[in-house]
Design a protein around this motif. Structure first.
Motif, PDB file in Angstrom:
ATOM      1  N   LYS A 111      -1.572  10.878 -26.582  1.00  0.00           N
ATOM      2  CA  LYS A 111      -0.280  11.230 -25.984  1.00  0.00           C
ATOM      3  C   LYS A 111      -0.181  12.732 -25.720  1.00  0.00           C
ATOM      4  O   LYS A 111       0.274  13.164 -24.650  1.00  0.00           O
ATOM      5  CB  LYS A 111       0.856  10.779 -26.910  1.00  0.00           C
ATOM      6  CG  LYS A 111       2.254  11.118 -26.414  1.00  0.00           C
ATOM      7  CD  LYS A 111       3.319  10.549 -27.348  1.00  0.00           C
ATOM      8  CE  LYS A 111       3.405  11.337 -28.636  1.00  0.00           C
ATOM      9  NZ  LYS A 111       3.993  12.681 -28.447  1.00  0.00           N
ATOM     10  N   GLU A 112      -0.605  13.543 -26.684  1.00  0.00           N
ATOM     11  CA  GLU A 112      -0.530  14.990 -26.526  1.00  0.00           C
ATOM     12  C   GLU A 112      -1.395  15.485 -25.370  1.00  0.00           C
ATOM     13  O   GLU A 112      -0.998  16.365 -24.596  1.00  0.00           O
ATOM     14  CB  GLU A 112      -0.945  15.683 -27.828  1.00  0.00           C
ATOM     15  CG  GLU A 112       0.038  15.522 -28.968  1.00  0.00           C
ATOM     16  CD  GLU A 112       1.311  16.330 -28.775  1.00  0.00           C
ATOM     17  OE1 GLU A 112       1.297  17.307 -28.002  1.00  0.00           O
ATOM     18  OE2 GLU A 112       2.334  15.974 -29.393  1.00  0.00           O
ATOM     19  N   TRP A 114      -2.261  13.819 -22.690  1.00  0.00           N
ATOM     20  CA  TRP A 114      -1.627  13.409 -21.442  1.00  0.00           C
ATOM     21  C   TRP A 114      -0.432  14.298 -21.111  1.00  0.00           C
ATOM     22  O   TRP A 114      -0.279  14.762 -19.979  1.00  0.00           O
ATOM     23  CB  TRP A 114      -1.188  11.953 -21.517  1.00  0.00           C
ATOM     24  CG  TRP A 114      -0.360  11.518 -20.344  1.00  0.00           C
ATOM     25  CD1 TRP A 114       0.965  11.190 -20.349  1.00  0.00           C
ATOM     26  CD2 TRP A 114      -0.798  11.385 -18.982  1.00  0.00           C
ATOM     27  NE1 TRP A 114       1.389  10.866 -19.086  1.00  0.00           N
ATOM     28  CE2 TRP A 114       0.320  10.969 -18.219  1.00  0.00           C
ATOM     29  CE3 TRP A 114      -2.022  11.575 -18.346  1.00  0.00           C
ATOM     30  CZ2 TRP A 114       0.246  10.750 -16.852  1.00  0.00           C
ATOM     31  CZ3 TRP A 114      -2.103  11.349 -16.974  1.00  0.00           C
ATOM     32  CH2 TRP A 114      -0.975  10.942 -16.247  1.00  0.00           C
ATOM     33  N   GLU A 115       0.404  14.583 -22.110  1.00  0.00           N
ATOM     34  CA  GLU A 115       1.601  15.382 -21.880  1.00  0.00           C
ATOM     35  C   GLU A 115       1.276  16.842 -21.547  1.00  0.00           C
ATOM     36  O   GLU A 115       1.974  17.468 -20.756  1.00  0.00           O
ATOM     37  CB  GLU A 115       2.507  15.332 -23.112  1.00  0.00           C
ATOM     38  CG  GLU A 115       3.148  13.964 -23.339  1.00  0.00           C
ATOM     39  CD  GLU A 115       3.948  13.885 -24.628  1.00  0.00           C
ATOM     40  OE1 GLU A 115       4.636  12.860 -24.827  1.00  0.00           O
ATOM     41  OE2 GLU A 115       3.896  14.843 -25.436  1.00  0.00           O
ATOM     42  N   GLU A 116       0.217  17.382 -22.143  1.00  0.00           N
ATOM     43  CA  GLU A 116      -0.081  18.799 -21.964  1.00  0.00           C
ATOM     44  C   GLU A 116      -1.065  19.084 -20.839  1.00  0.00           C
ATOM     45  O   GLU A 116      -0.962  20.134 -20.197  1.00  0.00           O
ATOM     46  CB  GLU A 116      -0.621  19.387 -23.270  1.00  0.00           C
ATOM     47  CG  GLU A 116       0.417  19.373 -24.384  1.00  0.00           C
ATOM     48  CD  GLU A 116      -0.044  20.054 -25.657  1.00  0.00           C
ATOM     49  OE1 GLU A 116       0.765  20.199 -26.575  1.00  0.00           O
ATOM     50  OE2 GLU A 116      -1.230  20.456 -25.728  1.00  0.00           O
ATOM     51  N   GLY A 162       1.396  19.925 -18.147  1.00  0.00           N
ATOM     52  CA  GLY A 162       2.774  19.491 -18.300  1.00  0.00           C
ATOM     53  C   GLY A 162       3.720  20.645 -18.546  1.00  0.00           C
ATOM     54  O   GLY A 162       3.311  21.816 -18.617  1.00  0.00           O
ATOM     55  N   GLU A 164       5.168  21.552 -21.178  1.00  0.00           N
ATOM     56  CA  GLU A 164       5.062  22.188 -22.485  1.00  0.00           C
ATOM     57  C   GLU A 164       4.081  23.347 -22.503  1.00  0.00           C
ATOM     58  O   GLU A 164       4.050  24.127 -23.473  1.00  0.00           O
ATOM     59  CB  GLU A 164       4.645  21.155 -23.537  1.00  0.00           C
ATOM     60  CG  GLU A 164       5.653  20.020 -23.725  1.00  0.00           C
ATOM     61  CD  GLU A 164       5.188  19.015 -24.757  1.00  0.00           C
ATOM     62  OE1 GLU A 164       4.104  19.218 -25.345  1.00  0.00           O
ATOM     63  OE2 GLU A 164       5.906  18.032 -24.981  1.00  0.00           O
TER      64      GLU A 164
END
Length: 206
Positions: A111-112, A114-116, A162, A164
């Motif tokens: 998940k991290e 993909w998000e970042e 992302g 973030e």
């Protein structure tokens, strides 16, 4: 490695907060509250920061105090490793962050990434489980277990950083950008390359 005094102060804080969670006697509660306050003052003094900042970092009592969990992903492709540029300090780290409640360590890592970085990966293996306080990270009032995973990309889609992070890119081990050392140090990256080159190596566990 963090100083012995900081280790003692953090342990004292954890014992006080755990005592506050379990104690029934009002006089014991007063003693634990005093110990908690003293431990935070110790950490503030050792770090030369306001005690209010220490209190903010530690947050509210959570019952039996345990270490925080941080997961990091090593994605190596063509002799380079994927790093993301943190917004908080403008420096670079392996994708990752706090583990989320209700999500497995592997799924958190996926998940991290993909998000970042906008990259789909699968976790292939754990290569290091580190107690942050034992290594050359900057001192931290929180206690962390850091889990490092080798991951493999599932497609060749371009990087898509992302919200973030500021940026994402691949770097060779000899041309690393400035690292966000609260999150990752040079040894973590060196170990990632070593384990990627030799899948038979046993994981490093503190």
């Amino acid at each position: 490695m963090e100083s012995q005094w900081l280790s003692w102060a953090k342990r004292l804080s954890a014992l006080a907060e755990t005592g506050l969670h379990y104690c029934q006697d009002k006089f014991d509660r007063e003693r634990y509250e005093e110990i908690s306050a003293l431990s935070r003052e110790m950490m503030a003094s050792l770090g030369a920061v306001p005690v209010e900042r220490v209190a903010l970092a530690l947050g509210r009592g959570e019952g039996h105090v345990t270490p925080k969990i941080d997961v990091r992903a090593a994605i190596i492709d063509d002799g380079k490793i994927l790093l993301v540029k943190e917004k908080m300090d403008g420096r670079w780290t392996m994708p990752g962050g706090y583990a989320e409640v209700g999500v497995s360590a592997a799924d958190n890592t996926v998940k991290e990434v993909w998000e970042e970085a906008g990259v789909r990966v699968t976790v292939s293996r754990l290569f290091a489980l580190r107690h942050k306080a034992r290594h050359a990270y900057p001192p931290d009032v929180l206690d962390f277990y850091k889990l490092f995973f080798l991951c493999e990309r599932l497609d060749d889609a371009p990087l898509d950083p992302g919200h973030e992070v500021h940026d994402a890119g691949y770097f060779s081990p000899h041309e690393l950008p400035p690292l966000s050392e609260p999150r990752v140090i040079a040894r973590d990256i060196a170990d990632a390359f070593a384990f990627h080159a030799d899948p038979r190596r046993a994981a490093l566990i503190d």
